[in-house]
Write an enzyme that holds these catalytic residues in place. Structure first.
Site, PDB file in Angstrom:
ATOM      1  N   SER A  31      43.600 -19.369 -80.580  1.00 42.41           N
ATOM      2  CA  SER A  31      42.205 -19.711 -80.874  1.00 42.41           C
ATOM      3  C   SER A  31      42.082 -20.452 -82.197  1.00 42.41           C
ATOM      4  O   SER A  31      42.595 -20.007 -83.215  1.00 42.41           O
ATOM      5  CB  SER A  31      41.350 -18.441 -80.964  1.00 42.41           C
ATOM      6  OG  SER A  31      41.316 -17.788 -79.734  1.00 42.41           O
ATOM      7  N   SER A 213      46.501 -11.132 -77.230  1.00 43.51           N
ATOM      8  CA  SER A 213      47.283 -12.135 -76.477  1.00 43.51           C
ATOM      9  C   SER A 213      48.757 -12.052 -76.849  1.00 43.51           C
ATOM     10  O   SER A 213      49.221 -11.042 -77.370  1.00 43.51           O
ATOM     11  CB  SER A 213      46.755 -13.536 -76.798  1.00 43.51           C
ATOM     12  OG  SER A 213      47.042 -13.869 -78.148  1.00 43.51           O
TER      13      SER A 213
END
Ligand code: HPA
Length: 261
Positions: A31, A213
């Site tokens: 991100s 993640s």
């Protein structure tokens, strides 16, 4: 699982019909880290939605495309956008791109992410070289019948992040005068941020950072005998350590700020 193998081959055949490149390095951009592709020369882009069996994500901050290019003499492919378990994808879907990259010839994988800092010597904006992980997801991407063409039933995980590569990353950071931390990344399901009690518990268990993640991709890459390096961007201090509430906007803002490093 024979179908899964065929799906990998079909995705690879499609990519190779569009793009004639042989990358040996792949980078999964977390991100807010998409801008890394600005460093690539001779770029070629292919969107996930055009690739057979590739899932497509819609988390804000992700572009959802493979970007091929060169840095110096190295052929690289970047994943702009990754898939998360909390989005409702199966673990096979989350890790499908790694199988495809491996089949494309990629031997070296760099995984990056934005995450929360548990270790109190960390600060938002710090980079952490991942030394090990704690998989608290309760699932594993390798569950199911094993296809021996891909990897072993019981993969060793004593060195999920390659020690020589970790040392090399430290040396490079030193040469470039980029400060860094090292630590253990704990994987939570998300999508909600953790509670303060969860963070206290994970601190005791030895976690330095927490995120949603990276570990599934790390597991599959090791299974496929790829070399893995992991770099986390500490975008905020974890719940209870930070006195402020979390937001995805803050995560993106901090990750964007340090993405050059
Ligand atoms: N927790 C989990 N994932 C995250 C965080 C966090 O505090 N910050 C960025 N990703």
């Amino acid at each position: 699982f024979f179908m899964f193998y065929d799906q990998i081959l079909e995705a690879v055949t499609y990519i190779q019909s569009k793009i004639n490149r042989k990358p040996s390095y792949a980078i999964v951009l977390g991100s807010g880290l998409d801008a890394f592709v600005d460093n690539l020369l001779d770029k070629e882009v292919i969107s996930y939605s055009s690739i057979p069996y590739f899932p497509s994500s819609n988390v804000k901050g992700h572009k959802d495309q493979l970007v091929f290019g060169k840095i110096k003499d190295k052929e690289i492919v970047c994943m702009q956008g990754r898939f998360h378990y909390y989005e409702g994808f199966t673990m096979s879907q989350v890790t499908f791109p790694i199988y495809v990259l491996h089949q494309l010839g990629v031997k070296n994988l760099i995984v990056t992410n934005a995450c929360g800092g548990i270790n109190e010597s960390f600060h938002p904006g710090d980079l952490m070289i991942i030394e090990d992980y704690i998989n608290f997801l309760g699932v594993n991407p390798l569950i199911g019948e094993n296809d021996e063409r891909l990897g072993p039933r019981f993969p060793d995980m004593s060195e999920p992040y390659n020690l020589k590569w970790i040392q090399f990353a430290k040396d490079c950071a030193g040469q470039c005068q980029i400060p860094y931390k090292t630590g253990v990344y704990a994987l939570f399901n998300g999508p909600c941020f953790e509670t303060a009690a969860e963070i206290r518990a994970f601190k005791v268990l030895g976690a330095d950072a927490v995120g949603m993640s990276t570990v599934p991709e790390t597991i599959v890459a090791n299974y496929l005998k790829m070399r893995v390096l992991g770099i986390s961007c500490i975008t905020n201090m974890a719940t209870g350590i930070s006195q402020t509430k979390h937001s995805h906007e803050e995560v993106l803002k901090v990750a964007n700020r340090v993405s050059d490093d």
